[in-house]
Design a protein around this motif. Sequence first.
Motif, PDB file in Angstrom:
ATOM      1  N   THR A 107      -2.975   6.170  -1.289  1.00 24.08           N
ATOM      2  CA  THR A 107      -1.699   5.492  -1.542  1.00 24.08           C
ATOM      3  C   THR A 107      -1.003   5.094  -0.241  1.00 24.08           C
ATOM      4  O   THR A 107      -1.218   5.700   0.811  1.00 24.08           O
ATOM      5  CB  THR A 107      -0.772   6.408  -2.357  1.00 24.08           C
ATOM      6  OG1 THR A 107      -0.603   7.641  -1.662  1.00 24.08           O
ATOM      7  CG2 THR A 107      -1.359   6.691  -3.731  1.00 24.08           C
ATOM      8  N   ASP A 108      -0.157   4.067  -0.350  1.00 28.84           N
ATOM      9  CA  ASP A 108       0.636   3.652   0.802  1.00 28.84           C
ATOM     10  C   ASP A 108       1.880   4.540   0.921  1.00 28.84           C
ATOM     11  O   ASP A 108       2.020   5.536   0.194  1.00 28.84           O
ATOM     12  CB  ASP A 108       1.004   2.161   0.720  1.00 28.84           C
ATOM     13  CG  ASP A 108       1.892   1.823  -0.478  1.00 28.84           C
ATOM     14  OD1 ASP A 108       2.476   2.748  -1.098  1.00 28.84           O
ATOM     15  OD2 ASP A 108       2.018   0.627  -0.805  1.00 28.84           O
ATOM     16  N   ASP A 109       2.772   4.189   1.820  1.00 25.66           N
ATOM     17  CA  ASP A 109       3.960   5.022   2.050  1.00 25.66           C
ATOM     18  C   ASP A 109       4.861   5.120   0.828  1.00 25.66           C
ATOM     19  O   ASP A 109       5.709   6.012   0.740  1.00 25.66           O
ATOM     20  CB  ASP A 109       4.770   4.466   3.228  1.00 25.66           C
ATOM     21  CG  ASP A 109       4.035   4.618   4.555  1.00 25.66           C
ATOM     22  OD1 ASP A 109       3.104   5.453   4.618  1.00 25.66           O
ATOM     23  OD2 ASP A 109       4.395   3.898   5.506  1.00 25.66           O
ATOM     24  N   SER A 110       4.691   4.176  -0.116  1.00 30.96           N
ATOM     25  CA  SER A 110       5.496   4.192  -1.343  1.00 30.96           C
ATOM     26  C   SER A 110       4.746   4.801  -2.525  1.00 30.96           C
ATOM     27  O   SER A 110       5.218   4.757  -3.653  1.00 30.96           O
ATOM     28  CB  SER A 110       5.935   2.765  -1.692  1.00 30.96           C
ATOM     29  OG  SER A 110       6.754   2.235  -0.676  1.00 30.96           O
ATOM     30  N   GLY A 111       3.562   5.349  -2.263  1.00 25.38           N
ATOM     31  CA  GLY A 111       2.801   6.002  -3.320  1.00 25.38           C
ATOM     32  C   GLY A 111       1.972   5.064  -4.177  1.00 25.38           C
ATOM     33  O   GLY A 111       1.487   5.467  -5.235  1.00 25.38           O
ATOM     34  N   ARG A 112       1.792   3.820  -3.718  1.00 27.12           N
ATOM     35  CA  ARG A 112       1.027   2.845  -4.514  1.00 27.12           C
ATOM     36  C   ARG A 112      -0.431   2.830  -4.088  1.00 27.12           C
ATOM     37  O   ARG A 112      -0.746   2.771  -2.901  1.00 27.12           O
ATOM     38  CB  ARG A 112       1.643   1.454  -4.348  1.00 27.12           C
ATOM     39  CG  ARG A 112       3.038   1.341  -4.925  1.00 27.12           C
ATOM     40  CD  ARG A 112       3.708   0.036  -4.551  1.00 27.12           C
ATOM     41  NE  ARG A 112       3.927  -0.049  -3.098  1.00 27.12           N
ATOM     42  CZ  ARG A 112       4.619  -1.019  -2.509  1.00 27.12           C
ATOM     43  NH1 ARG A 112       5.144  -1.992  -3.243  1.00 27.12           N
ATOM     44  NH2 ARG A 112       4.777  -1.025  -1.197  1.00 27.12           N
ATOM     45  N   PRO A 202       8.272  -1.208  -4.319  1.00 27.40           N
ATOM     46  CA  PRO A 202       8.217   0.245  -4.073  1.00 27.40           C
ATOM     47  C   PRO A 202       9.157   0.950  -5.051  1.00 27.40           C
ATOM     48  O   PRO A 202      10.177   0.389  -5.449  1.00 27.40           O
ATOM     49  CB  PRO A 202       8.717   0.386  -2.637  1.00 27.40           C
ATOM     50  CG  PRO A 202       8.598  -0.972  -2.038  1.00 27.40           C
ATOM     51  CD  PRO A 202       8.773  -1.950  -3.172  1.00 27.40           C
ATOM     52  N   PRO A 203       8.824   2.177  -5.436  1.00 36.20           N
ATOM     53  CA  PRO A 203       9.744   2.910  -6.327  1.00 36.20           C
ATOM     54  C   PRO A 203      11.070   3.168  -5.638  1.00 36.20           C
ATOM     55  O   PRO A 203      11.120   3.379  -4.414  1.00 36.20           O
ATOM     56  CB  PRO A 203       8.987   4.220  -6.612  1.00 36.20           C
ATOM     57  CG  PRO A 203       7.982   4.344  -5.521  1.00 36.20           C
ATOM     58  CD  PRO A 203       7.629   2.959  -5.102  1.00 36.20           C
TER      59      PRO A 203
END
Length: 204
Positions: A107-112, A202-203
């Motif tokens: 995942t990326d820094d945003s959890g994706r 991003p969330p």
Amino acid sequence: MTLKALAFNATLKPSGNTAASSTDFLLEQFRAAFARSSIELPIIRLVDHDIKPGVSADEGGGDAWPSIRQQLMDADILVMATPIWMGQPSSVCKRALERMDAFLGETDDSGRMPTFGKVALVGVVGNEDGAHHVSAELYQALNDVGYTLPPNAVGYWVGEAMSSVNLVDLDEIPEKVKTTVNMAVSNALHLARLLSEAPYPPPA
């Protein structure tokens, strides 16, 4: 933008097998539906490749998955097609899904996951009831690893229970199968275009 599609054929029959594959036959309907939008559908016959067991991006030792995975990552739309065996997706299909489990840890820094914004469709064939069960399993697995599914995301055919007739044995594809596949592909293309223009944020 020009969308790219890719199909996984999870038949248990390797290329050159004397028996025709109904999964092949169904995927040709998907290929024709994509062609109406001038989009090619390359098909990877998974059983022809040495995909090692595991849940990482590369299991080493001649593992064929890394090159297949790269094609997967280059595609905007994945069609996962499987026969039904013992009421389940094929073991080859499950092997590919297990290898896609690696996305959960990428995942990326945003959890994706790297598959966010990609779209998935499902194809199922068999001569027993069970297409809804198998498609439900694939829906959940593909969604778990980041894919988005459009409405009516499956094209399938199942024959009469206890019968030996397969899709490939029919003189022609049933009209209902054609219209269902066409709708699935149309919805997938629409969704993929929308996601390319407006990616998931991003969330909060």
